[in-house]
Write a protein that holds these residues in place. Structure first.
Motif, PDB file in Angstrom:
ATOM      1  N   ALA A 145       7.555 -13.937  -3.381  1.00 18.33           N
ATOM      2  CA  ALA A 145       8.327 -12.683  -3.408  1.00 18.33           C
ATOM      3  C   ALA A 145       8.066 -11.875  -4.675  1.00 18.33           C
ATOM      4  CB  ALA A 145       9.823 -12.986  -3.284  1.00 18.33           C
ATOM      5  N   GLN A 146       7.598 -12.555  -5.727  1.00 17.18           N
ATOM      6  CA  GLN A 146       7.373 -11.856  -6.999  1.00 17.18           C
ATOM      7  C   GLN A 146       6.177 -10.912  -6.941  1.00 17.18           C
ATOM      8  OE1 GLN A 146       9.289 -12.067  -9.837  1.00 17.18           O
ATOM      9  NE2 GLN A 146      10.699 -13.114  -8.468  1.00 17.18           N
ATOM     10  N   GLY A 147       5.366 -11.031  -5.898  1.00 11.58           N
ATOM     11  CA  GLY A 147       4.267 -10.091  -5.750  1.00 11.58           C
ATOM     12  C   GLY A 147       3.058 -10.442  -6.593  1.00 11.58           C
ATOM     13  N   ARG A 148       2.197  -9.438  -6.757  1.00 11.67           N
ATOM     14  CA  ARG A 148       0.877  -9.661  -7.310  1.00 11.67           C
ATOM     15  C   ARG A 148       0.886 -10.115  -8.769  1.00 11.67           C
ATOM     16  NH1 ARG A 148      -3.173  -6.691  -9.804  1.00 11.67           N
ATOM     17  NH2 ARG A 148      -5.246  -7.483  -9.269  1.00 11.67           N
ATOM     18  N   GLY A 153       3.443 -11.581   0.657  1.00 11.53           N
ATOM     19  CA  GLY A 153       4.035 -11.853  -0.657  1.00 11.53           C
ATOM     20  C   GLY A 153       5.373 -11.126  -0.761  1.00 11.53           C
ATOM     21  N   ALA A 154       5.400 -10.022  -1.468  1.00 11.29           N
ATOM     22  CA  ALA A 154       6.635  -9.241  -1.559  1.00 11.29           C
ATOM     23  C   ALA A 154       6.928  -8.583  -0.220  1.00 11.29           C
ATOM     24  CB  ALA A 154       6.496  -8.191  -2.652  1.00 11.29           C
ATOM     25  N   GLY A 155       8.178  -8.533   0.169  1.00 12.47           N
ATOM     26  CA  GLY A 155       8.573  -7.908   1.423  1.00 12.47           C
ATOM     27  C   GLY A 155       8.958  -6.444   1.236  1.00 12.47           C
ATOM     28  N   ASN A 156       9.570  -5.864   2.272  1.00  7.74           N
ATOM     29  CA  ASN A 156      10.097  -4.492   2.180  1.00  7.74           C
ATOM     30  C   ASN A 156      11.496  -4.477   2.782  1.00  7.74           C
ATOM     31  OD1 ASN A 156       8.676  -4.868   4.795  1.00  7.74           O
ATOM     32  ND2 ASN A 156       9.467  -2.831   5.242  1.00  7.74           N
ATOM     33  N   ALA A 157      12.277  -3.491   2.366  1.00 13.21           N
ATOM     34  CA  ALA A 157      13.643  -3.369   2.883  1.00 13.21           C
ATOM     35  C   ALA A 157      13.617  -2.797   4.297  1.00 13.21           C
ATOM     36  CB  ALA A 157      14.463  -2.463   1.970  1.00 13.21           C
ATOM     37  N   ASP A 171      -0.782  -4.754  -1.565  1.00 10.78           N
ATOM     38  CA  ASP A 171       0.031  -5.379  -2.616  1.00 10.78           C
ATOM     39  C   ASP A 171       1.066  -6.335  -2.021  1.00 10.78           C
ATOM     40  OD1 ASP A 171      -1.335  -3.996  -4.510  1.00 10.78           O
ATOM     41  OD2 ASP A 171       0.189  -2.448  -4.806  1.00 10.78           O
ATOM     42  N   HIS A 172       1.320  -6.208  -0.726  1.00  7.60           N
ATOM     43  CA  HIS A 172       2.285  -7.085  -0.059  1.00  7.60           C
ATOM     44  C   HIS A 172       1.618  -8.326   0.553  1.00  7.60           C
ATOM     45  CE1 HIS A 172       5.810  -4.348  -0.310  1.00  7.60           C
ATOM     46  NE2 HIS A 172       4.858  -3.454  -0.454  1.00  7.60           N
ATOM     47  N   ILE A 186      -0.338  -4.587   7.767  1.00  9.65           N
ATOM     48  CA  ILE A 186       0.956  -4.517   7.058  1.00  9.65           C
ATOM     49  C   ILE A 186       1.572  -3.122   7.184  1.00  9.65           C
ATOM     50  CG2 ILE A 186       1.958  -4.562   4.731  1.00  9.65           C
ATOM     51  CD1 ILE A 186       0.040  -6.964   4.180  1.00  9.65           C
ATOM     52  N   ALA A 187       0.763  -2.091   7.021  1.00 11.53           N
ATOM     53  CA  ALA A 187       1.290  -0.721   7.148  1.00 11.53           C
ATOM     54  C   ALA A 187       1.804  -0.467   8.566  1.00 11.53           C
ATOM     55  CB  ALA A 187       0.209   0.292   6.770  1.00 11.53           C
ATOM     56  N   HIS A 188       1.067  -0.958   9.540  1.00 13.97           N
ATOM     57  CA  HIS A 188       1.496  -0.745  10.928  1.00 13.97           C
ATOM     58  C   HIS A 188       2.778  -1.521  11.230  1.00 13.97           C
ATOM     59  CE1 HIS A 188       1.192   0.272  15.128  1.00 13.97           C
ATOM     60  NE2 HIS A 188       1.236  -1.012  15.472  1.00 13.97           N
ATOM     61  N   HIS A 189       2.841  -2.761  10.804  1.00 12.32           N
ATOM     62  CA  HIS A 189       3.991  -3.626  11.110  1.00 12.32           C
ATOM     63  C   HIS A 189       5.294  -3.015  10.587  1.00 12.32           C
ATOM     64  CE1 HIS A 189       6.295  -7.175  11.981  1.00 12.32           C
ATOM     65  NE2 HIS A 189       5.289  -8.016  11.967  1.00 12.32           N
ATOM     66  N   SER A 190       5.193  -2.298   9.479  1.00 13.40           N
ATOM     67  CA  SER A 190       6.410  -1.786   8.837  1.00 13.40           C
ATOM     68  C   SER A 190       6.645  -0.298   9.085  1.00 13.40           C
ATOM     69  CB  SER A 190       6.334  -2.049   7.323  1.00 13.40           C
ATOM     70  OG  SER A 190       5.283  -1.286   6.751  1.00 13.40           O
ATOM     71  N   ILE A 191       5.749   0.370   9.815  1.00 12.40           N
ATOM     72  CA  ILE A 191       5.881   1.839   9.965  1.00 12.40           C
ATOM     73  C   ILE A 191       7.202   2.216  10.645  1.00 12.40           C
ATOM     74  CG2 ILE A 191       4.564   1.917  12.146  1.00 12.40           C
ATOM     75  CD1 ILE A 191       4.670   4.609   9.365  1.00 12.40           C
ATOM     76  N   ASN A 192       7.711   1.331  11.475  1.00 11.57           N
ATOM     77  CA  ASN A 192       8.981   1.609  12.170  1.00 11.57           C
ATOM     78  C   ASN A 192      10.186   1.113  11.376  1.00 11.57           C
ATOM     79  OD1 ASN A 192       8.755  -1.135  12.406  1.00 11.57           O
ATOM     80  ND2 ASN A 192       9.305  -1.220  14.573  1.00 11.57           N
TER      81      ASN A 192
END
Lengths: 443, 443
Positions: free
Chosen positions: B89-92, B219-223, B235-236, B351-357
């Motif tokens: 979760a801490q990212g890169r 790695g790091a998620g999104n809200a 970066d995710h 990753i961009a597609h999975h989270s676009i919605n």
């Protein structure tokens, strides 16, 4: 007919929590659903509770007060904070033990009244969380009227596919975006390609919809590679909640082939806060049959118990409140009513099918029933059905119309079980609100 | 071209762990993949480690010895036992800090040699667990040669659907049946309906198959409700593993419409034990292009970085060992070879597609790449492809043939990155074995 009715279902049973004796309550002493709550706005830990009338029995407090049987206390004690999974994993026996103990303790004249009184929190002062960690979410498709109606829209030439009457069709959903009633979520962005367009564009969904479903929480799981026999399948069910499978129809139509719905569904799923246990539903079981001409289920989906009591009589409703209604102080308006007894596949069949290949179910897994539409045109469990694919707007009592959901709309799912000779029980509201879409991500 | 190459990629870098300097090792000092291990047969807790040559740096021991930077130690310390999620979760930044620290500490002449020597466990004495809690597993479909070949078999008239070149197609998979290399699983039971049969029957799958994939750990998620911009998408990503998406083709053909694969896939998924980080893959990045005539990606899937370095050059292989080979002491036989640079969609685009919605990705989520077949007929990433749908058996060197997998067969996936001027790195084997089907559940 196998029956598991006992003293806890006695319709004459009354509680010293007087609001539980109101005929209109969702939570008489015959229900006793389980949820995860804390005092609103507090920083308290979420903890398990049981609803009774307009109150909640704080199970952590009751455990500490010594008001629960040893096996129940021990199972609750094994739970991680805010997660009922370890309790659910214990299966039916401990769930029944909790039900009996609370039925005894909450009934009029109970010696435990003083003790349990000190463990009550008013529902008006409570907020809810998901009852458990949901490791797996599978959405089935057991509503044949929905499958037929939607099939007509997506595949006019081929509405109900040949596998439907043999296979309890299901697919995996997303767990991270499941939230408890009260969820407000942003309208999803997605690729939209109207049939008339040559290429897709990115934009906010214009065909945002709800789906009226029930969700089954799994109690005890099974080991990988060990199918659950249909005779034991219902022993793995913990209880039911209402479930709103929010759906972006335009995204769905463009993305869903060949691997099924993905971004059209995984942006939000809302469930009601209280799990109505399989025991509470006992009086509302009924025979499960196949329509004449339909195939009989394969043996791994068939049992005497399935046929005798596989169906559950639950009246289901969808209500809508638009921003204008809210501004004008108008209550939500009912859009439809259907019944879960019309489901093509039972709870036990979903569980037996899910595990027939050895797939391991885990305590706290959630199984959606699929949209529960009724046989009539006005019984569609989604706007897609009620508006014939968006072609016939629904007219609301205040003069507004809807084809699909607009920003600010609140959808409320409701469910209730009624049967002569038994006390009615309810599920409490499953409520969610649409927020405006975000900006597309900056470049 | 953006580059993140640094001292840790220097091909001249040698380690005082001498086996790491063997040109054939998967784990030179330039790789440093992360996994979860313990001593075989011990009752020790599984703990994070980093592979170097034929050894493992025990990160818990190294942390306690004070051999790790404060931010790395703190991130590892926040992890639940046996679960790297809090570290991921801490990212890169923290991942890079670990890489730099170990690169410094493991290189020849390091002052930390004595300290780190005491933290080594031989791989020969280790067993592995999943590196983290996998809350979500999404399988994409980025192999266009696979999608086309399989499409021909399932839909001869319509092999590649119109959405394929616009939408990074994906669907949700089952997390509970994912296991680490070495998984042995029972052949699944399921509904089988050959095209010639009128009705389905329950039986063991006769068309059991593997699928050669890579898995991307988040790695790091999104809200929830906050799409990840393509510029930030990579970066995710934490790193990559090999992934075998075992598939029952007969179950799949009968069940998959309209909601996608379900029981055909969710009985088992195997991943390799070591996560090769995005940093280790840095030297093997290359330009990503669209074939002439193919549509350009929509803006939310397009960026300068995607075009400059979106592809990753990873040679992928499938090897098979039958029971007869094992009895005769024969090594597995290679069935095919392909390369991940042929993927139609990149890691960042997934990753961009999975989270676009607005769907929220979580640390430890696993994204499958879909089967990575090459353009040639002998580059199919599944037996379905290599045998033209089961019609042309594969002939093995020992005279055996295979159309689909038989009981006792072991499938090994392998991957390696090579580029002139850089040190080659590998992924270690991803191995799984088919056990006989169970009896159908008793009635």
């Amino acid at each position: 007919m196998t029956t598991r009715l006992d003293d806890t279902h006695d319709p004459a049973l009354m509680s010293w929590v007087e609001t539980a004796n109101d005929p209109a309550t969702d939570f008489p002493i015959q229900n006793l659903p389980i949820g995860m709550f804390r005092r609103t706005g507090s920083h308290e830990a979420f903890r398990p509770g049981v609803a009774i009338g307009d109150q909640i029995v704080d199970l952590s407090a009751a455990r500490q007060a010594g008001a629960l049987p040893a096996d129940v206390a021990s199972a609750l004690n094994a739970c991680e904070p805010g997660q009922l999974n370890a309790f659910m994993a214990q299966g039916r026996a401990v769930r029944v033990a909790l039900r009996r103990a609370l039925s005894q303790g909450l009934k009029r004249g109970s010696a435990q009244q003083a003790l349990l009184s000190s463990c009550l929190v008013p529902q008006a002062q409570a907020e809810y969380a998901l009852p458990c960690r949901i490791d797996g979410y599978t959405d089935f498709y057991t509503g044949i009227h929905h499958a037929t109606a939607v099939g007509k829209l997506f595949r006019p030439d081929n509405p109900l596919l040949p596998n439907y009457k043999w296979v309890p069709i299901g697919y995996h959903g997303r767990t991270s975006s499941i939230a408890v009633s009260g969820q407000a979520f942003r309208r999803p962005l997605g690729q939209l390609k109207p049939p008339t367009a040559d290429t897709p564009v990115l934009g906010p969904s214009k065909r945002l919809d709800y789906e009226l479903e029930l969700g089954v929480f799994v109690g005890a799981g099974n080991a990988l590679g060990e199918p659950i026999a249909i005779e034991q399948a219902e022993d793995h069910a913990f209880g039911l909640v209402l479930l709103n499978d929010w759906s972006a129809r335009d995204v769905q139509a463009w993305e869903y082939q060949p691997l099924g719905p993905f971004l059209a569904k995984n942006f939000a799923t809302t469930i009601s806060p209280w799990i109505v246990t399989m025991e509470a539903l006992e009086p509302f079981r009924s025979a499960w049959t196949r329509a004449e001409g339909d195939p009989q289920p394969l043996p791994y989906l068939d049992s005497a118990e399935t046929r005798e009591r596989g169906a559950i009589d639950i009246t289901l409703e969808v209500w809508l409140q638009t921003p204008k209604m809210r501004e004008n102080g108008q209550e939500p308006q009912r859009l439809m009513q259907s019944n879960y007894r019309d489901a093509y596949w039972t709870v036990g069949q979903m569980i037996a099918h899910h595990s027939i290949n050895g797939c391991n179910l885990q305590s706290g897994d959630l199984l959606g029933s699929g949209t529960q539409s009724g046989p009539a045109d006005d019984q569609g469990g989604s706007l897609l059905e009620l508006t014939c694919g968006g072609s016939k707007p629904v007219r609301l009592v205040n003069g507004e119309t809807r084809t699909f959901l607009e920003d600010g709309d609140t959808v409320v799912l409701r469910a209730r079980c009624e049967r002569p000779g038994f006390r009615s029980i309810g599920f409490s509201d499953c409520l969610g609100t649409v927020l405006p879409a975000p900006e597309a991500p900056r470049r």
